[in-house]
Design a protein around this motif. Structure first.
Motif, short mmCIF file in Angstrom:
data_model
loop_
_atom_site.label_atom_id
_atom_site.label_comp_id
_atom_site.label_asym_id
_atom_site.label_seq_id
_atom_site.Cartn_x
_atom_site.Cartn_y
_atom_site.Cartn_z
N ALA A 214 0.84 -1.20 0.00
CA ALA A 214 0.00 0.00 0.00
C ALA A 214 0.87 1.25 0.00
CB ALA A 214 -0.92 -0.01 1.22
N GLN A 215 1.94 1.24 0.78
CA GLN A 215 2.85 2.39 0.81
C GLN A 215 3.53 2.58 -0.54
OE1 GLN A 215 5.52 1.65 4.06
NE2 GLN A 215 3.95 1.99 5.64
N ALA A 216 3.92 1.46 -1.17
CA ALA A 216 4.57 1.56 -2.48
C ALA A 216 3.60 2.11 -3.53
CB ALA A 216 5.09 0.19 -2.90
N LEU A 217 2.33 1.65 -3.48
CA LEU A 217 1.33 2.12 -4.42
C LEU A 217 1.06 3.61 -4.21
CD1 LEU A 217 -0.72 1.49 -6.62
CD2 LEU A 217 -2.35 0.83 -4.84
N GLU A 218 0.97 3.99 -2.93
CA GLU A 218 0.74 5.40 -2.62
C GLU A 218 1.88 6.26 -3.13
OE1 GLU A 218 -0.08 8.26 1.29
OE2 GLU A 218 -0.13 6.08 1.47
N ALA A 219 3.12 5.77 -2.98
CA ALA A 219 4.29 6.52 -3.47
C ALA A 219 4.26 6.63 -4.99
CB ALA A 219 5.57 5.82 -3.02
N GLU A 220 3.81 5.54 -5.68
CA GLU A 220 3.74 5.57 -7.14
C GLU A 220 2.68 6.55 -7.61
OE1 GLU A 220 4.53 4.61 -11.13
OE2 GLU A 220 5.67 4.45 -9.26
N VAL A 221 1.54 6.57 -6.92
CA VAL A 221 0.48 7.51 -7.27
C VAL A 221 0.97 8.95 -7.10
CG1 VAL A 221 -1.79 8.40 -6.57
CG2 VAL A 221 -1.41 5.93 -6.77
N GLU A 222 1.68 9.20 -6.01
CA GLU A 222 2.20 10.55 -5.77
C GLU A 222 3.23 10.93 -6.83
OE1 GLU A 222 2.52 14.21 -4.39
OE2 GLU A 222 1.04 12.70 -3.74
N ARG A 223 4.03 9.93 -7.26
CA ARG A 223 5.03 10.22 -8.30
C ARG A 223 4.35 10.59 -9.61
NH1 ARG A 223 7.43 8.17 -12.55
NH2 ARG A 223 6.04 6.34 -12.56
#
Length: 236
Positions: A214-223
């Protein structure tokens, strides 16, 4: 000359807690006894009851030779916990259920003397378990008190304990009547606890892995959002 040693009162009677005899005839009998003790002790934990094993049961006040040592006995409406011996007249309760791990060499005593004694004392149920299958057909035979007389138990259940009994090799297996759940013996309980602990660890590991995803997905969305903002700025 006056003796300095204490003298016993003429009315003082000594009730031994042991007689130096072996606890059980064989390892198989000992194991069956100890497992039955522990399973029933855990089952009755928190109740006003005690489960004793191979402790003297004194049944006649003033006569310390009148005693018997049941392999396992369950007494209700008494303080929980162990005793070195059990005196009926002090505790005020007769054992409700008694188990004897019997053998060919103790058959006569278990089938005649003890059965008659327990019947006269008012023990509600008397169970004979033959772990080696030396003389009891099916290894397990119970007797239930009816009109002050023992009658064979044919339904395989214990009224006072609210349990169903089955033979499991060299042991008695106990099942709750309300849920059908088997009462686990110490080895099974330890395995169940290990399985539960492993399942909890696996669940925690999966939760941690999901959190990382979930943290990785959130970081990708933010990127991607940042990239979109950059593209919008360039077009402007």
């Amino acid at each position: 000359m006056t003796s300095l040693l204490p003298t016993a009162s003429p009315t003082e009677i000594f009730y031994p807690s042991s007689d130096g005899e072996p606890v059980a005839e064989t390892y198989v009998h000992l194991y069956a006894m100890l497992v039955t003790l522990e399973v029933l002790r855990q089952y009755l934990e928190g109740q006003q009851a005690t489960v004793l094993s191979n402790q003297f049961l004194y049944y006649a006040q003033g006569y310390p030779r009148l005693r018997v040592a049941p392999d396992v006995m369950v007494i209700f409406d008494v303080a929980p916990g162990g005793r070195d011996y059990y005196k009926i007249w002090e505790e005020g309760q007769v054992p409700a259920v008694i188990f004897e791990m019997t053998s060919k060499s103790t058959q006569a005593q278990d089938q005649v003397f003890k059965r008659t004694l327990y019947e006269q004392l008012g023990v509600r149920e008397y169970w004979l378990f033959d772990p080696r299958g030396e003389w009891i057909d099916g290894q397990l035979q119970g007797y239930r008190l009816h009109n002050d007389t023992y009658e064979p138990i044919t339904d395989g259940r214990s009224d006072p304990l609210k349990l169903r009994l089955e033979v499991d090799g060299h042991l008695i297996a106990f099942y709750r009547e309300d849920t059908g759940e088997k009462l686990l013996i110490p080895g099974e309980l330890a395995q169940a606890l290990r399985t539960e602990a492993q399942a909890r660890q696996d669940a925690e590991a999966r939760a941690a892995e999901s959190e990382l995803r979930a943290q990785a997905l959130e970081a990708e969305v933010e990127r991607l959002r940042s990239r979109l903002r950059e593209l919008g700025a360039e077009e402007g």
